[in-house]
Enzyme design. Structure first.
Site, PDB file in Angstrom:
ATOM      1  N   HIS A  10     -29.516  54.734  -1.887  1.00  0.00           N
ATOM      2  CA  HIS A  10     -29.047  53.378  -2.213  1.00  0.00           C
ATOM      3  C   HIS A  10     -29.100  52.474  -0.983  1.00  0.00           C
ATOM      4  O   HIS A  10     -29.513  51.319  -1.070  1.00  0.00           O
ATOM      5  CB  HIS A  10     -27.607  53.415  -2.734  1.00  0.00           C
ATOM      6  CG  HIS A  10     -27.402  54.147  -4.023  1.00  0.00           C
ATOM      7  ND1 HIS A  10     -26.564  55.228  -4.131  1.00  0.00           N
ATOM      8  CD2 HIS A  10     -27.925  53.960  -5.257  1.00  0.00           C
ATOM      9  CE1 HIS A  10     -26.563  55.659  -5.378  1.00  0.00           C
ATOM     10  NE2 HIS A  10     -27.381  54.913  -6.092  1.00  0.00           N
TER      11      HIS A  10
ATOM     12  N   LYS B  29     -19.302  57.931 -18.046  1.00  0.00           N
ATOM     13  CA  LYS B  29     -19.183  59.210 -17.343  1.00  0.00           C
ATOM     14  C   LYS B  29     -17.800  59.388 -16.708  1.00  0.00           C
ATOM     15  O   LYS B  29     -17.069  58.441 -16.512  1.00  0.00           O
ATOM     16  CB  LYS B  29     -20.231  59.276 -16.220  1.00  0.00           C
ATOM     17  CG  LYS B  29     -21.607  58.842 -16.626  1.00  0.00           C
ATOM     18  CD  LYS B  29     -22.457  58.601 -15.377  1.00  0.00           C
ATOM     19  CE  LYS B  29     -23.702  57.797 -15.678  1.00  0.00           C
ATOM     20  NZ  LYS B  29     -24.333  57.259 -14.490  1.00  0.00           N
TER      21      LYS B  29
ATOM     22  N   ARG C  59     -37.446  56.236  -7.706  1.00  0.00           N
ATOM     23  CA  ARG C  59     -37.665  57.429  -6.887  1.00  0.00           C
ATOM     24  C   ARG C  59     -38.931  58.154  -7.293  1.00  0.00           C
ATOM     25  O   ARG C  59     -39.704  58.581  -6.471  1.00  0.00           O
ATOM     26  CB  ARG C  59     -36.491  58.407  -7.058  1.00  0.00           C
ATOM     27  CG  ARG C  59     -35.276  58.009  -6.293  1.00  0.00           C
ATOM     28  CD  ARG C  59     -34.066  58.717  -6.826  1.00  0.00           C
ATOM     29  NE  ARG C  59     -33.667  58.160  -8.105  1.00  0.00           N
ATOM     30  CZ  ARG C  59     -32.517  58.358  -8.673  1.00  0.00           C
ATOM     31  NH1 ARG C  59     -31.631  59.145  -8.088  1.00  0.00           N
ATOM     32  NH2 ARG C  59     -32.207  57.796  -9.815  1.00  0.00           N
TER      33      ARG C  59
ATOM     34  N   SER D  92     -26.883  60.592  -6.614  1.00  0.00           N
ATOM     35  CA  SER D  92     -25.425  60.785  -6.492  1.00  0.00           C
ATOM     36  C   SER D  92     -25.015  62.082  -7.187  1.00  0.00           C
ATOM     37  O   SER D  92     -24.157  62.824  -6.698  1.00  0.00           O
ATOM     38  CB  SER D  92     -24.675  59.611  -7.127  1.00  0.00           C
ATOM     39  OG  SER D  92     -25.033  58.399  -6.519  1.00  0.00           O
TER      40      SER D  92
HETATM   41  P1  ADP Z   1     -27.169  54.181 -12.509  1.00  0.00           P
HETATM   42  O1  ADP Z   1     -26.001  54.862 -13.145  1.00  0.00           O
HETATM   43  O2  ADP Z   1     -27.365  52.755 -12.904  1.00  0.00           O
HETATM   44  O3  ADP Z   1     -28.462  54.979 -12.504  1.00  0.00           O
HETATM   45  P2  ADP Z   1     -27.049  54.839  -9.745  1.00  0.00           P
HETATM   46  O4  ADP Z   1     -25.949  54.572  -8.788  1.00  0.00           O
HETATM   47  O5  ADP Z   1     -27.358  56.263 -10.025  1.00  0.00           O
HETATM   48  O6  ADP Z   1     -26.682  54.049 -11.021  1.00  0.00           O
HETATM   49  O7  ADP Z   1     -28.363  54.105  -9.269  1.00  0.00           O
HETATM   50  C1  ADP Z   1     -28.410  52.722  -9.047  1.00  0.00           C
HETATM   51  C2  ADP Z   1     -29.824  52.352  -8.672  1.00  0.00           C
HETATM   52  O8  ADP Z   1     -30.173  53.001  -7.464  1.00  0.00           O
HETATM   53  C3  ADP Z   1     -30.885  52.774  -9.693  1.00  0.00           C
HETATM   54  O9  ADP Z   1     -31.906  51.798  -9.711  1.00  0.00           O
HETATM   55  C4  ADP Z   1     -31.410  54.056  -9.135  1.00  0.00           C
HETATM   56  O10 ADP Z   1     -32.746  54.294  -9.542  1.00  0.00           O
HETATM   57  C5  ADP Z   1     -31.346  53.740  -7.657  1.00  0.00           C
HETATM   58  N1  ADP Z   1     -31.285  54.944  -6.844  1.00  0.00           N
HETATM   59  C6  ADP Z   1     -30.419  55.966  -6.910  1.00  0.00           C
HETATM   60  N2  ADP Z   1     -30.675  56.897  -5.993  1.00  0.00           N
HETATM   61  C7  ADP Z   1     -31.763  56.447  -5.303  1.00  0.00           C
HETATM   62  C8  ADP Z   1     -32.561  56.979  -4.235  1.00  0.00           C
HETATM   63  N3  ADP Z   1     -32.321  58.159  -3.700  1.00  0.00           N
HETATM   64  N4  ADP Z   1     -33.591  56.239  -3.802  1.00  0.00           N
HETATM   65  C9  ADP Z   1     -33.873  55.046  -4.377  1.00  0.00           C
HETATM   66  N5  ADP Z   1     -33.187  54.493  -5.376  1.00  0.00           N
HETATM   67  C10 ADP Z   1     -32.140  55.193  -5.846  1.00  0.00           C
END
Ligand code: ADP
Length: 178
Positions: free
Chosen positions: A27, A51, A100, A138
């Site tokens: 992030h 969740k 990703r 995450s």
């Molecule tokens: P959501 O529940 O909306 O997927 P996340 O917190 O998991 O929320 O992810 C928010 C954004 O960050 C999404 O666009 C996700 O693809 C991106 N994201 C999560 N992890 C990574 C990573 N390791 N590298 C790049 N983008 C990421």
């Protein structure tokens, strides 16, 4: 007239929405890239995700604020309801999402098309993290941490510290839902 072109340029902000439970180096990577394209980034923590989160939305906001303390271009907020309504309210030029791998693509395309249908003027911008961050999520960080693994290389120090605190508070067991 003493004003320059720069003075007249609109302040373009982008929303980076997500669960951020917790924020990872992936992030942070996306936020840093987005800061090169926009004047400001609003990291928007989704309030009412279905969740069972590890950290409450308030904790997640506090952690992200700590990670970006002193950086004027980053604001942290929460939102619920439709993302496009929030983006409109904030007068955002774009929604930023991270890609990703191919596995992210289908869901992200669906969301981007739906958001375009709901609000044709808000663009979705996809950014690709450094390959060292492209396997990070995450969910994986929480899984490894809950099994006793070391996640220090994958999250900012503020997240690592808070995770350690929750481990101490629960004696290593799972944390009650928030
Ligand atoms: P959501 O529940 O909306 O997927 P996340 O917190 O998991 O929320 O992810 C928010 C954004 O960050 C999404 O666009 C996700 O693809 C991106 N994201 C999560 N992890 C990574 C990573 N390791 N590298 C790049 N983008 C990421």
């Amino acid at each position: 007239m003493t004003s320059t072109v720069t003075d007249q340029r609109p302040h373009r902000i982008a929303i980076f929405p997500g669960s951020f439970d917790p924020i990872t180096n992936g992030h942070v990577d996306i936020i840093r890239r987005a800061l090169r394209l926009f004047d400001g980034i609003v990291v928007a923590v989704l309030q009412n995700a279905a969740k069972q989160p590890h950290f409450s939305p308030e904790e997640r906001v506090a952690i992200i604020r700590e990670v970006f303390a002193g950086e004027a271009g980053v604001e942290v907020d929460t939102f619920d309801g439709l993302l496009v309504d929030y983006a409109r309210r904030r007068q955002a030029a774009a929604i930023v999402r991270g890609l990703r791998a191919v596995s992210d693509f289908e869901y992200e395309m669906q969301m981007a098309h739906m958001n375009r249908h709901l609000s044709p003027t808000v663009e979705t911008v996809f950014l690709i993290p450094d390959e060292t961050n492209s396997f990070l999520s995450s969910r994986l960080v929480k899984e490894v941490f809950s099994l006793g693994g070391d996640v220090a290389a994958f999250v900012p120090p503020a997240v690592h510290r808070r995770l350690q605190e929750t481990r101490e508070a629960t004696g290593g067991g799972p944390r009650a839902g928030r």
